[in-house]
Scaffold this motif. Structure first.
Motif, PDB file in Angstrom:
ATOM      1  N   ASP A  96      -6.781  -3.976  -6.873  1.00 47.26           N
ATOM      2  CA  ASP A  96      -6.210  -2.676  -6.521  1.00 47.26           C
ATOM      3  C   ASP A  96      -7.356  -1.747  -6.103  1.00 47.26           C
ATOM      4  OD1 ASP A  96      -3.712  -0.711  -6.917  1.00 47.26           O
ATOM      5  OD2 ASP A  96      -5.555   0.299  -7.509  1.00 47.26           O
ATOM      6  N   GLY A 148      -4.050   2.093  -2.521  1.00 50.37           N
ATOM      7  CA  GLY A 148      -3.522   3.450  -2.618  1.00 50.37           C
ATOM      8  C   GLY A 148      -4.231   4.396  -1.653  1.00 50.37           C
ATOM      9  N   GLY A 149      -3.622   5.546  -1.433  1.00 46.21           N
ATOM     10  CA  GLY A 149      -4.239   6.577  -0.584  1.00 46.21           C
ATOM     11  C   GLY A 149      -4.341   6.147   0.871  1.00 46.21           C
ATOM     12  N   THR A 150      -3.351   5.389   1.371  1.00 46.21           N
ATOM     13  CA  THR A 150      -3.479   4.842   2.729  1.00 46.21           C
ATOM     14  C   THR A 150      -2.902   5.751   3.819  1.00 46.21           C
ATOM     15  OG1 THR A 150      -1.411   3.585   2.520  1.00 46.21           O
ATOM     16  CG2 THR A 150      -3.452   2.432   1.915  1.00 46.21           C
ATOM     17  N   HIS A 208       0.847  -1.205   0.000  1.00 52.26           N
ATOM     18  CA  HIS A 208       0.000   0.000   0.000  1.00 52.26           C
ATOM     19  C   HIS A 208       0.876   1.246   0.000  1.00 52.26           C
ATOM     20  CE1 HIS A 208       0.619   1.085   4.290  1.00 52.26           C
ATOM     21  NE2 HIS A 208       0.998  -0.161   4.336  1.00 52.26           N
ATOM     22  N   PRO A 266      -7.269   8.847 -10.426  1.00 56.58           N
ATOM     23  CA  PRO A 266      -5.853   9.226 -10.245  1.00 56.58           C
ATOM     24  C   PRO A 266      -5.439  10.454 -11.048  1.00 56.58           C
ATOM     25  CG  PRO A 266      -6.027   6.854 -10.443  1.00 56.58           C
ATOM     26  CD  PRO A 266      -7.414   7.410 -10.664  1.00 56.58           C
ATOM     27  N   PRO A 313      -2.319   7.323  -5.217  1.00 51.97           N
ATOM     28  CA  PRO A 313      -3.361   6.368  -5.624  1.00 51.97           C
ATOM     29  C   PRO A 313      -2.989   5.452  -6.787  1.00 51.97           C
ATOM     30  CG  PRO A 313      -3.909   8.576  -6.403  1.00 51.97           C
ATOM     31  CD  PRO A 313      -2.647   8.705  -5.605  1.00 51.97           C
ATOM     32  N   SER A 342      -8.184   2.258  -4.071  1.00 55.06           N
ATOM     33  CA  SER A 342      -7.660   3.479  -3.464  1.00 55.06           C
ATOM     34  C   SER A 342      -8.722   4.061  -2.539  1.00 55.06           C
ATOM     35  CB  SER A 342      -7.298   4.475  -4.560  1.00 55.06           C
ATOM     36  OG  SER A 342      -7.079   5.743  -3.989  1.00 55.06           O
TER      37      SER A 342
END
Ligand SMILES: Cc1cc2nc3c(=O)[nH]c(=O)nc-3n(C[C@H](O)[C@H](O)[C@H](O)COP(=O)(O)O)c2cc1C
Length: 222
Positions: A184, A138-140, A104, A192, A108, A186
């Motif tokens: 996947d 993504g975006g974690t 992660h 994105p 994103p 986000s």
């Protein structure tokens, strides 16, 4: 089924890598399977701790690596631990064991995480493990080590993927996986390309504030 997790964040138990793998572990527990948790940063700082991990790993059927991206790749303490496993157990040391990777990152785009997922698969191959696929989130950054449920709708997509993965793992549904990335997701609810526009605008604004005139300037003139 005996499962061992390895969280690769430099923040150990306080990192988002732990939040993600803990959530998956809770789901697995609902299916009657428990997960023993380990952290690469502790083994890196106190090398004697790797012995207990290796002993547990030998007895396990599945290893789950959960790790962030730091500057485009896996954190260095995690790479160190993976190299230790390879050097101490040998190329067939984990033959027949399964490997699942959760990678992660803050940005994103899925391409941020692909090289690290590739590194995990490569590690599994070197150890003669069976690849059970990679999850890419993504975006974690805003999760910042909190339980996923505490983030509400923001982590709904991630939780749904982890719910499905727990079920598949116990039912043997991850056997024979060829794909590098299973899913996947986000946390950022805009595409994105829009994130890129927004972040570029933010960086330009910060640069203007900080008096940076040429954003394309490169060090050493290359
Ligand atoms: C030193 C550092 C470097 C980072 N580099 C990247 C990066 O290259 N790409 C990215 O998408 N996110 C990057 N991030 C964001 C982290 O991947 C993200 O905040 C992640 O949720 C941290 O997880 P952790 O709490 O498990 O360490 C970076 C964060 C740090 C602290």
């Amino acid at each position: 089924m005996k499962i061992v997790s390895l969280a690769g964040s430099n923040r150990g138990e306080k990192g988002t890598s732990a939040s993600l793998v803990n959530y998956l572990a809770q789901r697995l527990l609902k299916h009657g399977v428990s997960v023993a948790s380990h952290y690469s940063i502790h083994m890196y700082r106190q090398p004697h701790r790797i012995d207990a991990f290796l002993n547990e790993l030998k007895e396990s059927e599945l290893l789950i690596i959960s790790a962030p991206i730091y500057v485009d790749l896996l954190p260095s303490p995690l790479i160190h631990v993976l190299e230790e496993i390879r050097d101490r157990m040998g190329p067939k040391g984990l033959e027949g064991r399964k490997l699942l990777a959760i990678i992660h990152s803050g940005y994103p785009e899925p391409q941020q995480r692909r090289p690290s997922l590739g590194m995990c698969r490569c590690f599994g191959r070197e150890m003669s493990m069976e690849w059970w696929g990679g999850l890419s989130f993504g975006g974690t950054s805003p999760i910042s080590g909190q339980p996923l449920e505490a983030m509400g709708g923001m982590t709904k997509g991630i939780r749904s993927v982890l719910d499905q993965t727990a079920e598949k793992a116990v039912k043997g549904g991850l056997t024979g996986v060829e794909a590098l990335v299973l899913q996947d997701r986000s946390t950022i609810p805009v595409p994105p390309w829009m994130v890129r526009l927004m972040m570029n605008a933010m960086i330009r604004k910060d640069a203007r504030k900080g008096g940076v005139k040429d954003l394309r300037a490169r060090p050493f003139g290359v």
